[in-house]
Structure formats: structure tokens, C-alpha cells
Design an enzyme around this catalytic site. Structure first.
Site, short mmCIF file in Angstrom:
data_model
loop_
_atom_site.label_atom_id
_atom_site.label_comp_id
_atom_site.label_asym_id
_atom_site.label_seq_id
_atom_site.Cartn_x
_atom_site.Cartn_y
_atom_site.Cartn_z
N ALA A 43 -28.40 9.07 12.39
CA ALA A 43 -28.93 7.36 12.79
C ALA A 43 -30.22 7.17 13.63
O ALA A 43 -31.15 6.51 13.47
CB ALA A 43 -27.66 6.67 13.29
N SER A 44 -29.99 8.27 14.63
CA SER A 44 -31.26 8.18 15.45
C SER A 44 -32.64 8.44 14.79
O SER A 44 -33.56 7.87 14.85
CB SER A 44 -31.05 9.33 16.66
OG SER A 44 -29.80 9.22 17.06
N ASN A 63 -23.86 6.08 9.16
CA ASN A 63 -23.48 7.26 9.06
C ASN A 63 -21.94 7.56 8.24
O ASN A 63 -20.91 7.46 8.82
CB ASN A 63 -23.16 7.96 10.41
CG ASN A 63 -24.60 8.18 11.30
OD1 ASN A 63 -25.56 7.98 10.60
ND2 ASN A 63 -24.45 8.41 12.37
N THR A 115 -16.03 11.98 14.21
CA THR A 115 -17.03 12.43 13.41
C THR A 115 -16.31 13.00 12.24
O THR A 115 -15.04 13.59 12.39
CB THR A 115 -17.88 13.38 14.00
OG1 THR A 115 -18.85 14.20 13.46
CG2 THR A 115 -17.06 14.76 14.72
N HIS A 164 -27.52 1.49 21.24
CA HIS A 164 -27.59 2.92 21.39
C HIS A 164 -29.00 3.53 22.07
O HIS A 164 -30.09 3.06 21.91
CB HIS A 164 -27.36 3.67 20.16
CG HIS A 164 -26.99 5.28 20.60
ND1 HIS A 164 -27.67 5.92 20.22
CD2 HIS A 164 -25.73 5.65 20.62
CE1 HIS A 164 -27.32 7.38 20.45
NE2 HIS A 164 -25.99 6.92 20.60
N ASP A 197 -28.89 -0.84 12.56
CA ASP A 197 -28.14 0.48 13.02
C ASP A 197 -26.53 0.07 13.16
O ASP A 197 -26.03 -0.45 13.89
CB ASP A 197 -28.46 0.72 14.27
CG ASP A 197 -27.71 2.06 15.14
OD1 ASP A 197 -26.98 2.69 13.93
OD2 ASP A 197 -27.97 2.34 16.02
N1 PLP Z 1 -26.29 4.14 16.71
C1 PLP Z 1 -24.94 3.72 17.29
C2 PLP Z 1 -24.63 2.52 17.26
C3 PLP Z 1 -24.08 4.99 17.61
O1 PLP Z 1 -22.97 4.46 17.88
C4 PLP Z 1 -24.69 6.06 17.64
C5 PLP Z 1 -23.67 7.29 18.11
O2 PLP Z 1 -22.43 7.33 18.27
C6 PLP Z 1 -26.03 6.55 17.19
C7 PLP Z 1 -26.70 5.49 16.88
C8 PLP Z 1 -26.35 7.83 17.35
O3 PLP Z 1 -25.78 8.47 16.00
P1 PLP Z 1 -26.65 9.69 15.27
O4 PLP Z 1 -25.94 11.11 16.31
O5 PLP Z 1 -26.24 9.86 14.01
O6 PLP Z 1 -27.91 9.91 15.70
#
Ligand code: PLP
Length: 476
Positions: free
Chosen positions: A146-147, A299, A82, A191, A270
Site C-alpha cells: 500500500a505504501s 491489500n 497478514t 499511516h 488507502d
Molecule cells: N496504510 C494503512 C492504513 C496501513 O494500516 C498500513 C499497514 O498496516 C499501510 C498503509 C502499509 O501497508 P504496506 O505494508 O502494504 O505498505
């Protein structure tokens, strides 16, 4: 606190922050506290009268720091990174001072307009197709995570699919009849937020098997679509991952995108972690296929030195999302409504912080070259760790090392690996987390901190082998 006190205390806080970051390696990377520890250290009600700054300041070390996992410690190798940088922290101070809530252009024109320009800067850095830039139908927006982006994309895709289906099936009575038949896809390595987006958006998510390189392929998707269509379902959305959390695998977005275009399905990509690496021309090939995507997200708050939260999302055509999310009461209208972006229509929450300042400060103060070098350094360090694993024939690498993540394990059954990870985290000199694919348990080693150097890689490996040797000797 008046302005004079703020000047003094603010400077003390900046000193504390700089000392914390510069001396972080002197702390234990993972805390030893038990659940409920903090409750015992502070009163169970807010103070009636304001307290002294000195008393509060002392409590940072007494109450907070014992329960902090130090993500920016050079021996933190868990999850994915992060981001953290001084320019980004400075920008956040300014954002907190302006403290606007940028739900519309009129809320603070600079908040919306800087975001539009920063998202175009970033899009150009990644060499995204022209359609994702502002000026036409496309454009970018900063989401919190990202979620959230996956959920936004799924909801926009759902809206489009229902609309498209009703255009060609006028006999259908209502939207719900179509929505109940919608189905979406991702890899079984995706994820957990993709599955969650399906739960929140009421769309069934099918997790399809990735191949032996942890990549979801076009023929697997096509087969699933054919089967679902034959059962009367309506495929509407695919979430492809570039840089999976489990092993940093890359779905084949060219193949998936070709299938999606043929079938009229929305492909979202993603690239939460790996996306930052696409600013380096030598890694841009991993993004090939993005031309088939309707939306894309990564991100900067993971690997591009922009502090949480800053998730960069682009659309090829923003109208689907705006149509899906638009609610416009009179009190939110302004003289320029309709001719400028009002970002509340592009996201789940209503209000939003002035997050583009962080991007602006980081991109200007580092410059592209330094950011590229930063990414390259992490990948080089990951390969250094990989070389150490490969040299020790008691261990094996379980996934190709492409970015800053190395997946490894002791050869043989899972149990010694589970024991090893438990010992590593109890020992506390380094911090790692596990992963599992097809019943094979392995350990993930991610290069995370800005300050991690070669010596930290060799140190981490010496800790791992010391503890592994203990396990192996005890097993003999
Ligand atoms: N997608 C992937 C491929 C990830 O590795 C992660 C977190 O490590 C996420 C989504 C979730 O990220 P965020 O905390 O920004 O929602």
C-alpha cells in the site's frame, strides 16, 4: 539439487510447512531472542562447497524459528493481519517455477493478462465504479505494498498538477517552479507511509486534524486548502484512509472527494486493511465516496487470504501515471507496444512477480462466499472481545469497533496502560501493540490469524485481566 531430489525435498518442505501452520499454537507467539542472536548461530561466510540438505533443513528449527514472530499464531493480535493460505502458497510455488519478470506484456503474456482479469474480478467484488475497470481509461494493477501505491498515486498527481498548472499559466518557465509550490494532505491519523511518500516525491504533506471519531472531514480539508492557496501554494493531492492503523477510523471520503473534485485535486484512498471487508455487501457503505477518487488501493495480502505481497490498486485514468513514469528504450519495445498494458509503467520497480496467480487460486478455491464468511468471522470475534472489555468497568473502549480491531485501555492515566502492554509482551502468551491519539495511550487488539476462535478471544482476555489485576493491586 536435481529434479528427482527436488521432488523428494519439495515434498518434505511441504510437510514441514503444513506441520508448522497446523501446530503453530504450540510455539511462543513472540520470540525471546536478543538482537544479534542469529549471527552467533551461523558462520560469517558462505560455504565453499555445497552442503547437505539434511544439515540445512535441521537449521530451520535451530537458527530461524527461535527468531520468528508467529504472525499466524491464534494469539497474535498485533498490528493488522497478514494473510496466509494454502491455495496462495501453492500459487507462489507455481510463480517461482515460471519465474518470469513481467515488466511488459511480451515478457509473459499470461502474467499481464491474468492480472488484468483478476483486478477486474476484484473490482467487481468491491462494486467499484465502472471507470476503475479495464477496457476504458481505467484499470487495476498489483503493487507490492500500500505504501508503494500511495507513492505511485502521489507521483501521478504531482505530474498532473504540474501539467495542468502550466496549461493555465503559460508564463511559468519550468516544471520545477510549479513543483516547489505543491502541497498535499492527509489526516493526522494516516499511516506513516503517506508522510514518506511526500518525502520521496518532494511534495509537502499537511497532516490535518481528524475529528473525535478519528475521521478527516471535508470542512477541515477545505479550510486548509483555502489557507494554502492564499499563500500561493498549489494543492494537488489528498490521501484519504479507510481503516486507519491507529484505530481503524474512516475518513469521510464523500466530503473529502466533493472538495477534491471542486478544487481539481487528486484523491487517493488507502484502505490497506479494511478494503477486504468491502466484499461483504453490509460493509460496502464504508467505501461510498470512492466515485470521487482518482485512485484506490487495498491489500488482499492483509485480510483476503492472499500471501504477501499483493496490494490491489486501481486508477480511473491510467494515462496520468503512464505519462509520469514512461521510459521506453528500443530493447523493451515489442510488436504490441501501445495496445496492451506494460505494467512497468504503472509501478516504481522495473521487474515484477507473477502475483495474480495468488489471487486466481484464492478466489477460485475459496469462492466469494467463503471469503465473505472469513471477514465476518473476524469481525464477530472482535465484537466478542469488545463485549468482554465493556463488561469490566476498569477498562474502556477508545474507538468504535467496526472491523476486526478493538482499541481499549485501563481507565485513567497512560502509565498503567504502558505497563500493562510491557507485561503482556514480556509474558509472551499473547502479542499486542499500542497506539496513541491526542496523547491518549491505548492498546490495539486485532483479530489476525485464520485459526483464531472464540476460545482464543476469552483466553487473551483472561491473560490481559490477570496481568492488569496485578498492576492495579501493586498500585494500591
Ligand atoms: N496504510 C494503512 C492504513 C496501513 O494500516 C498500513 C499497514 O498496516 C499501510 C498503509 C502499509 O501497508 P504496506 O505494508 O502494504 O505498505
Amino acid at each position: 539439487m536435481n529434479a528427482e531430489e527436488f521432488r523428494q525435498r519439495g515434498k518434505e518442505m511441504i510437510d514441514y510447512v503444513a506441520d508448522y501452520i497446523e501446530n503453530i499454537q504450540e510455539r511462543r507467539v513472540f520470540p525471546t531472542v536478543e538482537p544479534g542472536y542469529l549471527h552467533q548461530l551461523i558462520p560469517d561466510h558462505a560455504p565453499e562447497e555445497g552442503e547437505k540438505w539434511e544439515d540445512l533443513f535441521k537449521d530451520i528449527e535451530r537458527v530461524i524459528m527461535p527468531g520468528v514472530t508467529h504472525w499466524h499464531h491464534p494469539q497474535f493480535h498485533a498490528y493488522f493481519p497478514t494473510a496466509n493460505s494454502y491455495p496462495s502458497i501453492c500459487a507462489d510455488i507455481l510463480s517461482d517455477a515460471i519465474a518470469c519478470t513481467g515488466f511488459s506484456w511480451a515478457c509473459s503474456p499470461a502474467c499481464t493478462e491474468l492480472e488484468v482479469v483478476m483486478m477486474d474480478w476484484l473490482a467487481k467484488l468491491l462494486n467499484l465504479p465502472e471507470q476503475f475497470l479495464s477496457g476504458g481509461k481505467g484499470g487495476g494493477v498489483i503493487q507490492g505494498t500500500a505504501s508503494e501505491s500511495t507513492l505511485v498515486a502521489l507521483l501521478a498527481a504531482r505530474h498532473k498538477a504540474v501539467h495542468d498548472y502550466r496549461q493555465t499559466h503559460p508564463d511559468v518557465k519550468n516544471d520545477e517552479e510549479v513543483a516547489a509550490k505543491l502541497v498535499a494532505y492527509c489526516s493526522d491519523n494516516a499511516h506513516s507511509s503517506v508522510e514518506r511518500a511526500g518525502l520521496l516525491g518532494h511534495v509537502k504533506i499537511m497532516q490535518l486534524p481528524a475529528d473525535d471519531k478519528h475521521s478527516l472531514r471535508g470542512d477541515t480539508l477545505q479550510e486548509a486548502i483555502n489557507k494554502d492557496k492564499s499563500q500561493g501554494l498549489i494543492p494537488c493531492f489528498v490521501c484519504a484512509t479507510l481503516g486507519t492503523t491507529l484505530s481503524c477510523g474512516f475518513d469521510n471520503t464523500k466530503e473529502l472527494g466533493t472538495v477534491c473534485e471542486k478544487e481539481g485535486i487528486w484523491m487517493h484512498i488507502d484502505a490497506a486493511y479494511a478494503g477486504s471487508a468491502f466484499i461483504c455487501p453490509e460493509y460496502r457503505y464504508l467505501l461510498d465516496g470512492v466515485e470521487h477518487a482518482m485512485s484506490f488501493d487495498f491489500n488482499p495480502h492483509k485480510w483476503l487470504l492472499v500471501n504477501f505481497d499483493c496490494s490491489a490498486m486501481w486508477f480511473k485514468d491510467t494515462s496520468y501515471m503512464v505519462e509520469a513514469f514512461k521510459v521506453e528504450p528500443l530493447y523493451l519495445r515489442h510488436n504490441n507496444t501501445g495496445s496492451v498494458p506494460d505494467f512497468r509503467h504503472w509501478q516504481i520497480p522495473f521487474g515484477r512477480r507473477f502475483r495474480s496467480l495468488k489471487l486466481w487460486f484464492v478466489l477460485r478455491l475459496y469462492g466469494v462466499k467463503a471469503l465473505q464468511e472469513y471477514i465476518r468471522k473476524h469481525i464477530t470475534l472482535a465484537h466478542e472481545f469488545e463485549a468482554l472489555v465493556v463488561k469490566d468497568d476498569r477498562f474502556e473502549i477508545t474507538a468504535e469497533v467496526i472491523m476486526g480491531l478493538v482499541c481499549f485501555r485501563i481507565k485513567g492515566p497512560n502509565e498503567p496502560n504502558e505497563k500493562l502492554l510491557k507485561l503482556i509482551n514480556e509474558d509472551g502468551r499473547i502479542h499486542l501493540v499500542p497506539s496513541k491519539i491526542n496523547d491518549t495511550y491505548f492498546i490495539r487488539f486485532a483479530v489476525c490469524a485464520k485459526s483464531t476462535e472464540s476460545k482464543d478471544i476469552t483466553y487473551a482476555w483472561s491473560v490481559i485481566t490477570e496481568l492488569a489485576t496485578g498492576i492495579m493491586e501493586n498500585n494500591q
